[in-house]
Design a protein around this motif. Structure first.
Motif, PDB file in Angstrom:
ATOM      1  N   LEU A  27       0.812  -1.220   0.000  1.00 46.29           N
ATOM      2  CA  LEU A  27       0.000   0.000   0.000  1.00 46.29           C
ATOM      3  C   LEU A  27       0.846   1.272   0.000  1.00 46.29           C
ATOM      4  O   LEU A  27       0.336   2.347  -0.242  1.00 46.29           O
ATOM      5  N   ASP A  28       2.113   1.180   0.301  1.00 45.12           N
ATOM      6  CA  ASP A  28       3.030   2.321   0.403  1.00 45.12           C
ATOM      7  C   ASP A  28       2.515   3.371   1.379  1.00 45.12           C
ATOM      8  O   ASP A  28       2.416   4.554   1.066  1.00 45.12           O
ATOM      9  N   THR A  29       2.180   2.903   2.557  1.00 49.88           N
ATOM     10  CA  THR A  29       1.670   3.765   3.617  1.00 49.88           C
ATOM     11  C   THR A  29       2.727   4.773   4.047  1.00 49.88           C
ATOM     12  O   THR A  29       2.395   5.903   4.406  1.00 49.88           O
ATOM     13  N   GLU A  30       3.986   4.391   3.989  1.00 51.81           N
ATOM     14  CA  GLU A  30       5.052   5.304   4.401  1.00 51.81           C
ATOM     15  C   GLU A  30       5.099   6.544   3.514  1.00 51.81           C
ATOM     16  O   GLU A  30       5.288   7.655   4.013  1.00 51.81           O
ATOM     17  N   ALA A  31       4.911   6.377   2.214  1.00 55.44           N
ATOM     18  CA  ALA A  31       4.906   7.537   1.312  1.00 55.44           C
ATOM     19  C   ALA A  31       3.713   8.438   1.602  1.00 55.44           C
ATOM     20  O   ALA A  31       3.843   9.670   1.607  1.00 55.44           O
ATOM     21  N   SER A  32       2.561   7.849   1.862  1.00 55.50           N
ATOM     22  CA  SER A  32       1.383   8.648   2.206  1.00 55.50           C
ATOM     23  C   SER A  32       1.605   9.396   3.514  1.00 55.50           C
ATOM     24  O   SER A  32       1.214  10.559   3.655  1.00 55.50           O
ATOM     25  N   TRP A  33       2.221   8.729   4.492  1.00 56.64           N
ATOM     26  CA  TRP A  33       2.507   9.362   5.779  1.00 56.64           C
ATOM     27  C   TRP A  33       3.466  10.537   5.594  1.00 56.64           C
ATOM     28  O   TRP A  33       3.261  11.606   6.159  1.00 56.64           O
ATOM     29  N   ARG A  34       4.509  10.347   4.793  1.00 56.79           N
ATOM     30  CA  ARG A  34       5.469  11.427   4.548  1.00 56.79           C
ATOM     31  C   ARG A  34       4.776  12.630   3.903  1.00 56.79           C
ATOM     32  O   ARG A  34       5.021  13.781   4.277  1.00 56.79           O
ATOM     33  N   GLU A  35       3.910  12.369   2.938  1.00 57.67           N
ATOM     34  CA  GLU A  35       3.203  13.455   2.259  1.00 57.67           C
ATOM     35  C   GLU A  35       2.245  14.171   3.217  1.00 57.67           C
ATOM     36  O   GLU A  35       2.156  15.395   3.222  1.00 57.67           O
ATOM     37  N   LEU A  36       1.535  13.406   4.032  1.00 55.94           N
ATOM     38  CA  LEU A  36       0.615  13.994   5.012  1.00 55.94           C
ATOM     39  C   LEU A  36       1.372  14.886   5.990  1.00 55.94           C
ATOM     40  O   LEU A  36       0.983  16.035   6.230  1.00 55.94           O
TER      41      LEU A  36
END
Length: 160
Positions: free
Chosen positions: A141-150
């Motif tokens: 899901l690439d949650t880490e990339a979403s977290w970084r963007e958030l």
């Protein structure tokens, strides 16, 4: 900007928002006055007025961009989660990942942790000063990339 000017500006802005949402019916103005007063007091507590250098200055005009990004991410995530639930070929492998919390502002930090809980497929299960553990539905899901963007977007808005 002085505390008084900031308080008056926030109160009038919130009162204008109430007027836009509730209309011009005078029966609702008592509620609007009370709601604007409470919201102003809370906003002064969470985001106190004060001088900060330009590197720390918040960018509130970026709030609409955060909202659009968040809604779009939530829709995409919801579709993905629904697709995984009904398709046996897609992986569902829940696990926990540790992500750094890059938002220094206390209110912004809390907002980031609350918002990630609203994104499908992720949930904060533990947190400390420098990191948060997120329970995610699948590694792809690439949650880490979403977290970084958030956290990047929130840091820009709150100024830190």
């Amino acid at each position: 900007m002085t505390r008084l000017a900031s308080t008056i500006g926030r109160f009038l802005g919130l009162l204008l928002l109430w007027w836009i949402l509730a209309g011009r019916d005078p029966a609702y103005w008592y509620y609007g006055l009370a709601a604007a007063a409470v919201a102003t007091a809370l906003s002064l507590r969470v985001l106190p007025p004060g001088r900060r250098d330009s590197a720390q200055r918040g960018r509130p005009w970026e709030i609409p961009g955060l909202i659009v990004w968040f809604v779009w991410s939530a829709i995409r995530g919801g579709i993905d989660v629904a697709h995984r639930a009904f398709s046996p070929t897609l992986p569902i492998a829940p696990h926990v990942i540790r992500v750094p919390i890059g938002v220094r502002h206390p209110g912004g930090r809390r907002l980031a942790l609350w918002m990630v809980n609203l994104m499908p497929g992720s949930l904060v299960v533990d947190e400390k000063d420098e990191w948060a553990d997120l329970h995610v539905l699948s590694a792809d899901l690439d949650t880490e990339a979403s977290w970084r963007e958030l956290t990047r977007r929130i840091s820009r808005i709150v100024g830190g």
